[in-house]
Write an enzyme that holds these catalytic residues in place. Structure first.
Site, PDB file in Angstrom:
ATOM      1  N   LEU A   1       0.560  -1.230  -0.143  1.00 21.63           N
ATOM      2  CA  LEU A   1      -0.085   0.099   0.011  1.00 21.63           C
ATOM      3  C   LEU A   1       0.945   1.293   0.158  1.00 21.63           C
ATOM      4  O   LEU A   1       1.603   1.589   0.937  1.00 21.63           O
ATOM      5  CB  LEU A   1      -1.157   0.165   1.047  1.00 21.63           C
ATOM      6  CG  LEU A   1      -1.611  -1.322   1.691  1.00 21.63           C
ATOM      7  CD1 LEU A   1      -2.674  -1.241   2.721  1.00 21.63           C
ATOM      8  CD2 LEU A   1      -2.361  -1.678   0.175  1.00 21.63           C
ATOM      9  N   ALA A   2       0.798   2.072  -1.151  1.00 18.82           N
ATOM     10  CA  ALA A   2       1.860   3.119  -1.356  1.00 18.82           C
ATOM     11  C   ALA A   2       0.993   4.386  -1.808  1.00 18.82           C
ATOM     12  O   ALA A   2       1.503   4.982  -2.740  1.00 18.82           O
ATOM     13  CB  ALA A   2       3.018   2.848  -2.013  1.00 18.82           C
TER      14      ALA A   2
ATOM     15  N   GLY B   1      -0.805   6.749  -0.131  1.00 17.95           N
ATOM     16  CA  GLY B   1      -1.022   7.895   0.753  1.00 17.95           C
ATOM     17  C   GLY B   1       0.135   9.075   0.473  1.00 17.95           C
ATOM     18  O   GLY B   1       0.976   8.767  -0.064  1.00 17.95           O
TER      19      GLY B   1
ATOM     20  N   ARG C   1       2.106  14.122   7.454  1.00 18.22           N
ATOM     21  CA  ARG C   1       3.095  14.440   8.522  1.00 18.22           C
ATOM     22  C   ARG C   1       4.368  14.574   8.171  1.00 18.22           C
ATOM     23  O   ARG C   1       5.393  15.388   8.709  1.00 18.22           O
ATOM     24  CB  ARG C   1       3.021  13.494   9.971  1.00 18.22           C
ATOM     25  CG  ARG C   1       2.001  13.558  10.630  1.00 18.22           C
ATOM     26  CD  ARG C   1       1.649  12.436  11.766  1.00 18.22           C
ATOM     27  NE  ARG C   1       1.088  11.327  10.844  1.00 18.22           N
ATOM     28  CZ  ARG C   1       0.962  10.105  11.452  1.00 18.22           C
ATOM     29  NH1 ARG C   1       1.395  10.004  12.748  1.00 18.22           N
ATOM     30  NH2 ARG C   1       0.510   9.128  10.817  1.00 18.22           N
TER      31      ARG C   1
ATOM     32  N   GLY D   1      -9.026   4.778   2.746  1.00 21.76           N
ATOM     33  CA  GLY D   1      -8.524   4.071   3.678  1.00 21.76           C
ATOM     34  C   GLY D   1      -7.739   2.752   3.141  1.00 21.76           C
ATOM     35  O   GLY D   1      -7.801   2.470   1.883  1.00 21.76           O
TER      36      GLY D   1
ATOM     37  N   TYR E   1      39.126  24.185 -21.085  1.00 25.24           N
ATOM     38  CA  TYR E   1      37.611  24.896 -21.620  1.00 25.24           C
ATOM     39  C   TYR E   1      37.768  26.409 -22.271  1.00 25.24           C
ATOM     40  O   TYR E   1      38.574  27.388 -21.629  1.00 25.24           O
ATOM     41  CB  TYR E   1      36.657  25.298 -20.446  1.00 25.24           C
ATOM     42  CG  TYR E   1      35.208  25.729 -20.502  1.00 25.24           C
ATOM     43  CD1 TYR E   1      34.446  24.964 -21.664  1.00 25.24           C
ATOM     44  CD2 TYR E   1      34.598  26.713 -19.925  1.00 25.24           C
ATOM     45  CE1 TYR E   1      33.038  25.610 -21.873  1.00 25.24           C
ATOM     46  CE2 TYR E   1      33.548  27.277 -20.065  1.00 25.24           C
ATOM     47  CZ  TYR E   1      32.639  26.538 -20.951  1.00 25.24           C
ATOM     48  OH  TYR E   1      31.477  26.946 -21.204  1.00 25.24           O
TER      49      TYR E   1
END
Ligand code: UD1
Ligand code: CA
Length: 464
Positions: free
Chosen positions: A15-16, A18, A22, A87, A394
């Site tokens: 589950l990833a 969210g 916080r 949820g 350069y």
């Protein structure tokens, strides 16, 4: 590492979706890094050795970036999008239609638990050999915020009550839900269909599945897990704690299993994918990142920061910053060197104090001992670049290459205006600005001849 037996009938659902409010971040929580890996990648790496039949990741917040991170792990995982995060139960509902035919059991994991190990998950596999569902629980001195595990008389789990829905008596329970479950696919599918959002957060709680299964007479087995293996990361203070634990584990492994001397683990910062060989020594203030590899007997530090570098057998790297550099066996680097991308230092070569290198190959036993900039160059074997040598690579528009052949001696404060070649065994005089190729065995002097005005200072002093 002991690997659990391959489990082709199991799908891991991670589950990833969210945001991770916080974290107060524009980046999704699971994409924040601890010890060099994203939180999500840590979970995927814990799943990898289990040999499950399918991996499904539920994405939502920053779905595109999270999907890219899933793909980068190369686990052949499927992603499903949960558009509104309603949820954990709702998240698992989204994953179920993606499961393939051979799947009989579903392992559900949060995406924010970087300390997870395959060994801890093996406990769930053992429990579901006899019962249709099991979950990891942990004993916490302060379980605030976690779901509490309410056990029945038979020791099985009756239900999980979320902190916000718990009575004072339930809040006093110290056994918390780790959010990791393994359950029969058929029973889980049926129970997910019966969830409602009649709770404090107005969400579909995955945890309610436990009470539904129990109500139907099934046993849900609690499997005790150590907090330091299943703890979730909810803010940046917990992120720092988790990173420290990951580094500690890695350093412990290097010290005990490999045989690396780490003088001060508290000030030694290694990504989890860094490899260090036997009898190497890491001195305080060493930061090693992005798959850096340190060879046998090498001494690295103090105060050295290497990103995606290799350090050869017996090399010494002191107070140095390096990025995408390869340091050869027995080479010595520093103190105070800056090795930029594409630096390749040969066997027993030396790069000393205040030297910057970039995109340069340095041959065996060549020396750049002090105060130099060498970029876009090929330096042969046994070359000596004296103090203050600069490759003028350069011109304000393009980069040009400098070639210094074997055995050449480039004198102090030489400007090598590229493109230019210094031939084999040639010398340049100190203070020269070299704009044309120097043939082998020649001496090039390219500076104004000194004039001396006798008595000049005295005349000036006396107002003459
Ligand atoms: C959950 C558990 C709690 C447990 C805790 C352990 C529920 C209802 N509660 O609470 O019992 O103690 O984990 O850490 O499951 N996610 C989604 N979609 C959503 C909601 C969440 O993908 O709609 C993901 C999150 O990104 C996260 C994981 O699910 O990776 C857990 O969600 P989170 O909100 O952290 O759950 P907790 O409130 O911590
Ligand atoms: Ca959480």
């Amino acid at each position: 590492m002991t690997e659990a037996p391959a489990a082709p009938d199991v799908a891991a659902v991670i589950l990833a979706a969210g945001q991770g409010t916080r974290f107060r971040s524009d980046t999704a929580k699971v994409l924040h890094r601890a010890a060099g890996r994203t939180l999500l990648r840590h979970v995927l790496e814990a799943v990898r050795p289990l040999g499950v039949g399918q991996v499904v990741v539920v994405v939502g917040h920053q779905a595109e970036q999270v999907t890219a991170e899933v793909d980068a792990a190369g686990l052949d995982a499927t992603t499903v999008v949960q558009h509104d995060q309603r949820g954990t139960g709702h998240a698992v509902q989204q994953a179920m239609p993606a499961l393939t035919d051979g799947i009989r059991r579903v392992l559900v994991l949060p995406g924010d638990t970087p300390l997870l190990t395959p060994e801890v998950l093996a406990g769930l596999f053992a429990a579901t050999e006899t019962d249709p569902a099991a979950m990891l629980t942990m004993q916490l001195t302060d379980p605030t915020g976690y779901g509490r595990v309410i056990r029945g008389d038979d020791g099985g789990v009756d239900r999980v009550v979320e902190h916000g829905d718990a009575t004072p008596e339930e809040r006093a329970v110290s056994e918390a839900n780790a959010g990791m479950y393994l359950a029969s696919r058929a029973l889980l599918t049926a129970a997910l269909g019966r969830l409602d959002d009649d709770n404090a957060q107005g969400e579909l709680y995955l945890t309610d599945v436990v009470a539904i299964l129990r109500g139907d007479g099934h046993r849900v087995v609690p499997v005790d897990a150590p907090e330091r293996a299943v703890a979730g990361v909810n803010d940046r203070a917990q992120l720092a704690d988790a990173a420290a634990e990951l580094r500690r584990r890695h350093l412990d492994h290097l010290m005990r299993e490999v045989g690396v001397t780490v003088v001060d683990p508290a000030t030694t910062y290694l990504d989890v994918d860094v490899e260090v060989a036997r009898d190497a020594t890491l001195l305080p203030g060493t930061i090693l990142e992005q798959g850096t590899r340190i060879g046998e007997g090498a001494v690295v530090g103090p105060n050295t920061h290497l990103t995606a570098c290799t350090v050869g057998v017996g090399a010494t790297v002191h107070s140095t910053r390096g990025t995408e550099a390869a340091i050869g066996d027995a080479a010595t680097v520093g103190p105070f060197a800056h090795l930029r991308a594409g630096t390749r230092l040969g066997h027993a070569s030396k790069v000393g104090a205040y030297v910057e290198t970039k995109n340069v190959t340095v041959g065996e036993r060549s020396k750049l001992p002090h105060l130099a900039y060498v970029g876009d160059a090929t330096v042969g074997r046994e070359v000596n670049l004296a103090c203050g040598v600069i490759t003028v690579n350069y011109d304000g528009r393009d980069k040009h290459h400098t070639t210094i052949e074997d055995g050449a001696f480039v004198g102090c404060d030489t400007m090598l205006v590229a493109p230019v070649t210094i031939g084999e065994h040639a010398y340049t005089a100190a203070g020269s600005t070299i704009t044309e190729d120097v043939p082998p065995d020649a001496l090039a002097i390219a500076r104004a001849r000194q004039t001396v005005k006798e008595g000049w200072a005295r005349r000036r002093r006396e107002g003459g």
